[in-house]
Design a protein around this motif. Structure first.
Motif, short mmCIF file in Angstrom:
data_model
loop_
_atom_site.label_atom_id
_atom_site.label_comp_id
_atom_site.label_asym_id
_atom_site.label_seq_id
_atom_site.Cartn_x
_atom_site.Cartn_y
_atom_site.Cartn_z
N VAL A 1 -49.24 -8.04 41.89
CA VAL A 1 -49.68 -9.00 42.91
C VAL A 1 -48.42 -9.53 43.57
O VAL A 1 -47.50 -9.98 42.89
N GLY B 1 -46.58 -11.64 46.99
CA GLY B 1 -46.68 -12.50 48.19
C GLY B 1 -45.28 -12.75 48.71
O GLY B 1 -44.37 -13.03 47.93
N LEU B 2 -45.09 -12.61 50.02
CA LEU B 2 -43.74 -12.80 50.59
C LEU B 2 -43.62 -14.14 51.31
O LEU B 2 -44.55 -14.60 51.93
N GLU B 3 -42.44 -14.73 51.18
CA GLU B 3 -42.08 -15.88 52.01
C GLU B 3 -40.98 -15.38 52.94
O GLU B 3 -39.89 -15.04 52.48
N GLY C 1 -46.82 -15.93 52.98
CA GLY C 1 -47.94 -14.98 52.95
C GLY C 1 -48.82 -15.21 51.74
O GLY C 1 -48.34 -15.62 50.68
N ASP C 2 -50.12 -14.94 51.86
CA ASP C 2 -51.02 -15.01 50.71
C ASP C 2 -50.64 -13.91 49.71
O ASP C 2 -50.06 -12.89 50.11
N PRO C 3 -50.95 -14.11 48.44
CA PRO C 3 -50.63 -13.06 47.44
C PRO C 3 -51.62 -11.90 47.56
O PRO C 3 -52.37 -11.61 46.64
N ASN D 1 -42.39 -12.67 45.87
CA ASN D 1 -42.97 -13.16 44.62
C ASN D 1 -43.78 -12.04 43.99
O ASN D 1 -44.63 -11.45 44.65
N SER E 1 -45.96 -10.66 40.47
CA SER E 1 -46.54 -10.86 39.14
C SER E 1 -47.40 -9.64 38.80
O SER E 1 -47.71 -8.83 39.67
N PHE F 1 -54.33 -14.50 38.29
CA PHE F 1 -52.96 -14.09 38.55
C PHE F 1 -52.08 -14.29 37.33
O PHE F 1 -52.26 -15.25 36.58
N GLY F 2 -51.09 -13.42 37.17
CA GLY F 2 -50.12 -13.59 36.10
C GLY F 2 -48.98 -14.50 36.56
O GLY F 2 -48.97 -14.99 37.68
N ARG G 1 -45.49 -15.52 37.97
CA ARG G 1 -44.72 -14.81 38.99
C ARG G 1 -43.22 -15.06 38.89
O ARG G 1 -42.76 -16.10 38.41
N LYS H 1 -37.44 -21.15 37.59
CA LYS H 1 -38.11 -21.54 38.84
C LYS H 1 -38.46 -23.02 38.85
O LYS H 1 -39.13 -23.53 37.95
P1 ADP Z 1 -43.36 -22.05 46.26
O1 ADP Z 1 -43.37 -22.72 47.59
O2 ADP Z 1 -43.04 -22.92 45.14
O3 ADP Z 1 -42.49 -20.83 46.26
P2 ADP Z 1 -46.17 -21.20 46.73
O4 ADP Z 1 -47.35 -21.51 45.89
O5 ADP Z 1 -46.13 -21.80 48.07
O6 ADP Z 1 -44.87 -21.54 45.92
O7 ADP Z 1 -46.14 -19.63 46.85
C1 ADP Z 1 -45.11 -18.99 47.45
C2 ADP Z 1 -45.41 -17.51 47.54
O8 ADP Z 1 -45.72 -16.97 46.28
C3 ADP Z 1 -46.56 -17.15 48.45
O9 ADP Z 1 -46.12 -16.13 49.31
C4 ADP Z 1 -47.63 -16.64 47.52
O10 ADP Z 1 -48.37 -15.60 48.10
C5 ADP Z 1 -46.85 -16.13 46.36
N1 ADP Z 1 -47.54 -16.20 45.07
C6 ADP Z 1 -48.18 -17.27 44.57
N2 ADP Z 1 -48.67 -16.98 43.34
C7 ADP Z 1 -48.34 -15.69 43.07
C8 ADP Z 1 -48.56 -14.82 41.97
N3 ADP Z 1 -49.18 -15.20 40.86
N4 ADP Z 1 -48.06 -13.56 42.06
C9 ADP Z 1 -47.41 -13.15 43.14
N5 ADP Z 1 -47.19 -13.93 44.20
C10 ADP Z 1 -47.64 -15.18 44.18
#
Ligand code: ADP
Ligand code: MG
Ligand code: ZN
Length: 479
Positions: free
Chosen positions: A8, A10-12, A156-158, A197, A199, A208-209, A211, A264
């Motif tokens: 899984v 998700g990109l920032e 981005g959404d995961p 991110n 997991s 979700f696991g 991350r 983290k």
């Molecule tokens: P933060 O701002 O602390 O980094 P967020 O909850 O805003 O945390 O999530 C940031 C990114 O992590 C997002 O792109 C989201 O899609 C991704 N993300 C959140 N949970 C997971 C997960 N369990 N596995 C992979 N990616 C994840």
């Protein structure tokens, strides 16, 4: 049997906005200046200074959010994200937290000739930090030229399930931002980069696991490799009965390994609070509508249209849509000479070879008008396709030249004057009676000999089809 895991991801994404000045002061954001030359009391974080928002940055941010299908929050709030790091002069970064200016978007992404949709959680405005430089006369030093540079963070959404999807998504975001003129796409200079991110969860699970965040990745190749390496590392931990620790890791491209940077932080570690120095960010409807009108057609829908309406191949459409300069060039030629497949072939094979790209700028060695004129000459059979390439080289060597004028001056026009070709042929037949006899005896491959001789006599400008037709006619005539 070993458990199968599903990744899984998700990109920032952090994308620098194409402004001339910083987010909260008037310092230039030019890349490559002497260290600490583009700084002022505001971006140095000196006491008593006050930030003032850059309107252009807000407008570009709104345009990006709209292109990514987000809704705009017309009254959003800047927040301070507090942490201590040498490249952060104020001890906090101005960002947006609870009330970002946009959220709930989506993006269509191309991968292997098909497309998938990924969700966008939010897009917010924030300032960049400075840069630590190591090994400067044996010490570490700090360059604050970057501090205060306007960024959007695209969370981005995961939704991504493989490293290939992650790289394709990153590519698609960059293409969109470049297409709308918001970001220059320059990954080496750090104006487009991401945190990935990652997991794992057992195949079929809906939870979700834990991350791991891979920090600051600035290439498509590295994002894919870093994620693959991280998936392998987490798989080994889980297979060994262990637990993945939530942490931030860095990826070293030279060893293809990731290493712990820090455990983290959770959001509360940053002690976010609304920035008391900045009023709420108000975005009026007129601004939103103006920016919406500037979004235009996005790369993926454009590619699909090129394939559907203009019969280009997916690969051709893909390459043409990679840079806004190429799109503009292609469509400009097309507006003058509407043969999409012919124009695409010529632009992709001949024009791109002489093109130079830097950020959002594209420089071509010919103009769309010249290419259209050249293709028209081919279309009306004035010159052959092979000659078009020669004329192109001449046009490139003489900027502004007219292909038509060059063809006339150099006598490159295809000789399709039957009378002229006929007299050349009659002359050749008289000089080569043996070959004539062979053809009459049924050796039709000798026709090629005469065609070749005529081409030679006309410097390759004869129309070969016409030559062989004429020859057949002459041979059929009574001796
Ligand atoms: P933060 O701002 O602390 O980094 P967020 O909850 O805003 O945390 O999530 C940031 C990114 O992590 C997002 O792109 C989201 O899609 C991704 N993300 C959140 N949970 C997971 C997960 N369990 N596995 C992979 N990616 C994840
Ligand atoms: Mg994060
Ligand atoms: Zn400044």
């Amino acid at each position: 049997m070993a458990t199968e895991y599903e990744p899984v991801i998700g990109l920032e994404i952090h994308a620098q906005l194409a402004t001339r000045t910083k987010l909260f002061c008037a310092c230039s954001i030019d890349f490559g200046g002497a260290p600490n030359s583009n700084v002022c009391p505001v971006c140095l974080g000196l006491p008593g200074t006050l930030p003032a928002i850059n309107e252009k940055a807000v407008r570009l941010g709104v345009r990006a959010a709209l292109a990514l299908g987000c809704s705009i929050r017309q009254r959003s709030v800047f927040a301070r994200k507090n942490y201590f790091y040498p490249d952060l002069p104020k001890g906090y970064q101005i960002s947006q937290y609870e009330l970002p200016f946009s959220e709930h978007g989506r993006l269509e992404v191309e991968l292997d000739g098909a497309s998938f949709t990924a969700g966008i959680t939010r897009v917010h405005l924030e300032e960049d930090a400075g840069k630590n430089l190591h090994g400067i006369q044996g010490a570490s030093a700090i360059d604050l030229n970057r501090a205060g540079t306007p960024l959007i963070e695209i969370v981005g959404d995961p939704d991504l399930r493989s490293s290939e999807q992650a790289a394709a998504y990153m590519r698609a975001v960059r293409e969109v931002l470049m297409a709308i003129g918001v970001n220059d796409g320059n990954m080496e200079e750090g104006s487009f980069r991401c945190d990935a991110n990652v997991s794992l969860r057992p195949q079929g699970s809906d939870r979700f696991g834990t991350r791991v965040e891979l920090k600051n990745i600035n290439s498509f190749k590295f994002v894919q490799r870093a994620i693959d390496v991280e998936i392998a590392r987490q798989t080994a931990i889980l297979d060994g009965g262990g637990q993945v620790q939530q942490e931030t890791r860095s990826f070293d491209p030279s060893t293809s390994k990731t290493a712990t940077l820090r455990s983290k932080e959770d959001a509360h570690d940053y002690r976010y609070f609304p920035d008391p120095d900045l009023p709420a960010l108000e975005i009026d409807t007129a601004t939103i509508e103006r920016e919406r009108s500037l979004v235009g057609e996005l790369p993926e829908p454009r590619r699909q249209r090129y394939v559907r309406e203009w019969s280009l191949t997916r690969a051709q459409a893909s390459t043409l849509c990679q840079h806004p300069g190429t799109v503009e060039f292609f469509e400009d030629v097309l507006a003058r000479f509407h043969e999409p497949v012919k124009v695409a072939n010529f632009v992709l094979t001949e024009v791109l070879r002489g093109a130079k790209f830097h950020g959002l700028d594209a420089e071509f060695s010919v103009s769309p008008a010249q290419v259209a004129e050249l293709l028209e000459l081919v279309e009306s059979a004035k010159i052959s396709g092979k000659q078009a390439k020669e004329v192109l080289a001449l046009v490139e060597a003489e900027p502004g030249a007219s292909p038509r004028a060059i063809v006339q001056q150099r006598g490159l026009e295809v000789v399709s004057d039957a009378g002229a070709l006929e007299s050349i042929l009659i002359d050749l037949m008289q000089k080569n009676p043996k070959q004539v006899a062979s053809i009459r005896a049924g050796k039709t491959n000798v026709v090629g000999f005469f065609v070749g001789q005529v081409m030679k006599a006309t410097n390759g400008s004869a129309d070969p089809k016409l030559v062989s037709d004429l020859l057949t006619r002459l041979l059929a005539a009574p001796e």
